[in-house]
Design an enzyme around this catalytic site. Structure first.
Site, PDB file in Angstrom:
ATOM      1  N   GLY A   1       5.107   9.702 -15.404  1.00  0.00           N
ATOM      2  CA  GLY A   1       3.678   9.996 -15.386  1.00  0.00           C
ATOM      3  C   GLY A   1       3.318  10.784 -14.151  1.00  0.00           C
ATOM      4  O   GLY A   1       4.175  11.205 -13.373  1.00  0.00           O
ATOM      5  N   SER A   2       2.028  10.969 -13.977  1.00  0.00           N
ATOM      6  CA  SER A   2       1.528  11.738 -12.843  1.00  0.00           C
ATOM      7  C   SER A   2       0.500  10.906 -12.096  1.00  0.00           C
ATOM      8  O   SER A   2      -0.418  10.352 -12.702  1.00  0.00           O
ATOM      9  CB  SER A   2       0.905  13.049 -13.322  1.00  0.00           C
ATOM     10  OG  SER A   2       0.480  13.822 -12.229  1.00  0.00           O
TER      11      SER A   2
ATOM     12  N   LYS B   1       8.696   9.716  -6.424  1.00  0.00           N
ATOM     13  CA  LYS B   1       7.418  10.439  -6.422  1.00  0.00           C
ATOM     14  C   LYS B   1       7.615  11.757  -5.680  1.00  0.00           C
ATOM     15  O   LYS B   1       7.964  11.771  -4.502  1.00  0.00           O
ATOM     16  CB  LYS B   1       6.334   9.618  -5.719  1.00  0.00           C
ATOM     17  CG  LYS B   1       6.043   8.287  -6.385  1.00  0.00           C
ATOM     18  CD  LYS B   1       4.925   7.546  -5.653  1.00  0.00           C
ATOM     19  CE  LYS B   1       4.654   6.198  -6.293  1.00  0.00           C
ATOM     20  NZ  LYS B   1       3.563   5.458  -5.626  1.00  0.00           N
TER      21      LYS B   1
ATOM     22  N   ASP C   1      -7.056   0.410  -1.179  1.00  0.00           N
ATOM     23  CA  ASP C   1      -7.282   0.907  -2.545  1.00  0.00           C
ATOM     24  C   ASP C   1      -6.696  -0.083  -3.555  1.00  0.00           C
ATOM     25  O   ASP C   1      -5.989   0.309  -4.484  1.00  0.00           O
ATOM     26  CB  ASP C   1      -6.657   2.291  -2.712  1.00  0.00           C
ATOM     27  CG  ASP C   1      -7.118   2.984  -4.004  1.00  0.00           C
ATOM     28  OD1 ASP C   1      -8.047   2.462  -4.659  1.00  0.00           O
ATOM     29  OD2 ASP C   1      -6.541   4.024  -4.353  1.00  0.00           O
TER      30      ASP C   1
ATOM     31  N   HIS D   1       3.645 -22.239  13.910  1.00  0.00           N
ATOM     32  CA  HIS D   1       3.970 -23.630  13.611  1.00  0.00           C
ATOM     33  C   HIS D   1       3.806 -24.452  14.884  1.00  0.00           C
ATOM     34  O   HIS D   1       4.559 -24.249  15.850  1.00  0.00           O
ATOM     35  CB  HIS D   1       5.401 -23.745  13.087  1.00  0.00           C
ATOM     36  CG  HIS D   1       5.600 -23.132  11.739  1.00  0.00           C
ATOM     37  ND1 HIS D   1       5.202 -23.753  10.583  1.00  0.00           N
ATOM     38  CD2 HIS D   1       6.139 -21.946  11.366  1.00  0.00           C
ATOM     39  CE1 HIS D   1       5.501 -22.989   9.550  1.00  0.00           C
ATOM     40  NE2 HIS D   1       6.054 -21.875   9.989  1.00  0.00           N
TER      41      HIS D   1
ATOM     42  N   CYS E   1       1.359 -22.431   9.904  1.00  0.00           N
ATOM     43  CA  CYS E   1       0.364 -23.256   9.216  1.00  0.00           C
ATOM     44  C   CYS E   1      -0.875 -23.499  10.070  1.00  0.00           C
ATOM     45  O   CYS E   1      -1.765 -24.246   9.665  1.00  0.00           O
ATOM     46  CB  CYS E   1       0.984 -24.587   8.789  1.00  0.00           C
ATOM     47  SG  CYS E   1       1.717 -25.524  10.144  1.00  0.00           S
TER      48      CYS E   1
ATOM     49  N   GLY F   1       1.378  13.272  -7.131  1.00  0.00           N
ATOM     50  CA  GLY F   1       2.250  14.190  -7.854  1.00  0.00           C
ATOM     51  C   GLY F   1       2.962  13.481  -8.986  1.00  0.00           C
ATOM     52  O   GLY F   1       2.599  12.382  -9.386  1.00  0.00           O
TER      53      GLY F   1
ATOM     54  N   CYS G   1       5.592 -29.860  11.112  1.00  0.00           N
ATOM     55  CA  CYS G   1       4.138 -29.803  10.966  1.00  0.00           C
ATOM     56  C   CYS G   1       3.713 -29.697   9.505  1.00  0.00           C
ATOM     57  O   CYS G   1       2.744 -30.331   9.076  1.00  0.00           O
ATOM     58  CB  CYS G   1       3.567 -28.627  11.771  1.00  0.00           C
ATOM     59  SG  CYS G   1       4.548 -27.109  11.661  1.00  0.00           S
ATOM     60  N   CYS G   2       4.404 -28.892   8.715  1.00  0.00           N
ATOM     61  CA  CYS G   2       3.959 -28.633   7.339  1.00  0.00           C
ATOM     62  C   CYS G   2       5.036 -28.902   6.295  1.00  0.00           C
ATOM     63  O   CYS G   2       4.811 -28.698   5.104  1.00  0.00           O
ATOM     64  CB  CYS G   2       3.477 -27.185   7.202  1.00  0.00           C
ATOM     65  SG  CYS G   2       4.750 -25.960   7.651  1.00  0.00           S
TER      66      CYS G   2
END
Length: 644
Positions: free
Chosen positions: A390-391, A411, A502, A121, A143, A395, A132-133
């Site tokens: 789920g898997s 997990k 990913d 800033h 910003c 794992g 400023c913003c």
């Protein structure tokens, strides 16, 4: 052995905790810069006490402050700022050259810091807002781009060689020894206390925590890091609290008011108001232009509409001084809360009075960065397992509870699925990444096998399945809202120098409030899986990857931007597989030759243009995630056109 002295000068500092700006905020201090610390002392000649000290490794930004015409009520008129942790220290130098020397010296010492900011800033934080913003959150992203290697007040000067600097110092009398430290480690005792208001209840889980009661006021004692503060309640009890559960107690800070909803865009506001179906129901929310606000208002019988209507009114600011806010030009107010209070009783040109605030009733509390301050390791005996979800590539994922009260996703990492030791070190960093659009990592159980990763539980599972199961039910606005959620999460990763590697709909999750959050960021570096490994040993999902990744294994935030464009395509095809007719090696050839995914039927040309910007050949030509957020916000804010 003490660190070598670099600079020493009498400067003026502005108190960090003050709510109002006056001459009493400014105090003369002896500033001392060494190669490891910036320290300031009470400047009395007869006796000197240390008032504050900042490790240079904690500094994120050192830069001049552009004075936008504000009166500086002290004799030193050349301000600069030192941003560290979640704090900003304002210092005032007596001359242009003095300021430049301090800023350039600090920049030279912090150039290798891991925490250097991408943006800052350029003007003051003053009386509850950035000048400023006009953003009213003290921790709001900067910003303006931060240039670590230049002085924005003039062209950079060549640095003074250390030998020459040492020579010049020898010509002066040697500096006196550093004064003794006092028990008063900062200026806090001579400043007003920083008071915050709790937005949610927080039942402390560890002995060092402090429980919060929604609406209660708490004095901040120490901002330990961006996610946790040390605080004191009205009974003088002290402990750690999550920073995203409290907000500053100032009239300019709208977060504390029941009618303000920060994470609501135009489309979500309309959904909430229609669901409420109450005359005068309203939400005050952020506009697409940073630092501005919109009132979204529901009327059951709006003139000329032939029935119910939702109107969106931008809160405007008057020109000149003093600043006023208004919805109708005849009715000016010095603050937004005053404006809202007036229009609760007088429509004054609006389609209805602001009768019923919507959006925060029964609002669930946000996730915290870990269950407590500095708590990385979770005792597996405190976890109970409820059902399989789920898997995944690492794992089995199960729904569970921590200490029988917090619902979590657990997990279990199967043996040989990841580089475990490297990941556990990285997990400490990943836990600090806390944002409403990122799936929160709470901690790990690493003392026994299998290793457990404990994260926030997201009721509707992965975005890919969510899109496929509800195919045909999405409006253009709801698809754009999904894209905006993901871009906001990725913007936070980008701002913190973190790569996902990913990004795809399968790695985003949807919660019970239909908020989409980015998950598994940075995890692919630790995967041991042939599906993600090329013959060169690089890991990537080809159909979501840009040319520089599958040709040269070069990752950057701009390679994540390419993947985001593919994710947008997945959203607007309601879960189709990209390049579904082609094998991976064919996709590499097609993309290298300039071929891109076709425009989905549900995507207007303007939205497909955003996808194509994400797929530009040269990484530097692609937009940043902050730019993508603005593009998607603008599309949501405008009248949504029918699909082409």
């Amino acid at each position: 052995m003490s660190a070598r002295l670099l600079l020493e000068e009498m400067l003026i500092k502005r108190s960090q905790q003050k709510k109002r700006t006056s001459p009493l905020n400014y105090k003369e201090r002896l500033f001392v810069l060494t190669q490891s610390q910036l320290t300031y002392y009470d400047g009395r000649r007869e006796r000197k006490f240390r008032r504050g000290s900042i490790e240079l490794s904690r500094i994120r930004c050192a830069e001049i402050v552009k004075n936008g015409g504000e009166i500086i009520p002290c004799q030193n008129k050349y301000p600069f700022q030192v941003v560290y942790d979640t704090n900003t220290l304002y210092v005032f130098a007596p001359s242009h050259d003095s300021r430049s020397l301090w800023v350039q010296s600090l920049k030279g010492e912090i150039k290798d810091n891991a925490v250097v900011s991408a943006k800052f800033h350029p003007q003051f934080w003053q009386e509850g807002a950035w000048l400023c913003c006009r953003q009213v959150e003290k921790q709001a992203p900067g910003c303006e781009e931060y240039n670590l290697f230049g002085d924005i007040s003039r062209k950079p000067l060549p640095p003074i060689p250390r030998e020459e600097r040492s020579k010049n110092k020898k010509q002066r009398r040697p500096p006196p020894p550093l004064p003794p430290e006092s028990d008063d480690d900062d200026d806090d005792k001579e400043e007003e206390e920083e008071v915050m208001v709790a937005l949610y209840d927080f039942p402390g889980t560890e002995p060092h925590d402090l429980s919060l009661v929604k609406g209660g006021e708490y004095v901040i004692l120490d901002k330990c890091d961006v996610n946790w503060y040390k605080a004191r309640n009205q009974f003088s009890e002290e402990g750690y609290i999550p920073s995203n559960y409290v907000t500053e107690k100032t009239s300019a800070n709208l977060v504390q008011f029941v009618w303000f909803s920060k994470q609501v865009n135009r489309n979500k506001a309309e959904e909430l108001l229609r669901k409420e179906d109450t005359e005068g129901a309203f939400i005050v929310r952020d506009s697409s232009t940073p630092g501005t606000y919109t009132v979204s208002l529901y009327a059951k019988s709006a003139p000329g509409e032939g029935g119910a209507a939702i109107k969106h009114y931008h809160i405007k600011e008057s020109q000149g001084s003093p600043l006023h806010f208004y919805l109708a030009e005849k009715h000016l107010f010095s603050s937004i809360p005053e404006l809202i209070e007036y229009h609760k009783h007088n429509a004054a040109g609006l389609v209805a009075r602001l009768r019923y605030p919507v959006g925060k009733q029964d609002k669930s509390a946000p996730s915290t960065a870990g269950f407590s301050y500095e708590k990385w390791e979770i005792n597996r005996s405190e976890l109970t397992f409820m059902k399989d979800l789920g898997s995944g590539q690492f794992g089995v994922v199960r729904l569970g509870k921590w200490r029988a009260q917090h619902r979590v996703a657990i997990k279990a990492i199967r043996e040989g699925a990841m580089y475990e030791e490297d990941f556990i070190e990285e997990a400490k960093i990943m836990m600090r990444l806390s944002h409403p659009k990122l799936v929160q990592l709470y901690g790990v159980c690493s003392q026994q096998k299998p290793i457990y990763i404990v994260t926030e539980f997201m009721e509707h599972g992965c975005l890919l399945n969510f899109l496929r199961q509800r195919r045909g039910s999405f409006s253009l606005g709801s698809l754009l809202s999904i894209c905006l959620d993901v871009s906001e999460g990725m913007e936070h990763l980008e701002a913190n120098g973190f790569l996902h590697r990913d990004l795809a709909s399968r790695n985003c999750l949807v919660n019970d409030s239909l908020v989409v959050k980015v998950s598994d960021f940075g995890m692919t570096r630790y995967v041991l899986d042939d599906q993600y490994t090329s013959s060169l040993g690089a890991k990537f999902p080809v159909k979501w990857s840009p040319p520089e990744v599958f040709n040269f294994c070069k990752y950057s935030s701009k390679s994540d931007v390419w993947s985001y464009g593919v994710l947008m395509w997945e959203v607007f095809t309601e879960g189709r597989m990209p390049f579904e007719q082609n094998q991976n090696h064919e996709v590499v050839t097609l993309v290298t030759r300039g071929h891109r995914l076709y425009r989905p039927k549900m995507a207007p040309t303007a939205i497909y243009d955003i996808m194509q910007l994400s797929w530009l050949e040269t990484p530097g030509d692609r937009p940043s995630f902050s730019q993508l957020c603005l593009m998607i916000s603008d599309a949501l804010e405008s009248e949504t056109p029918p699909p082409n």
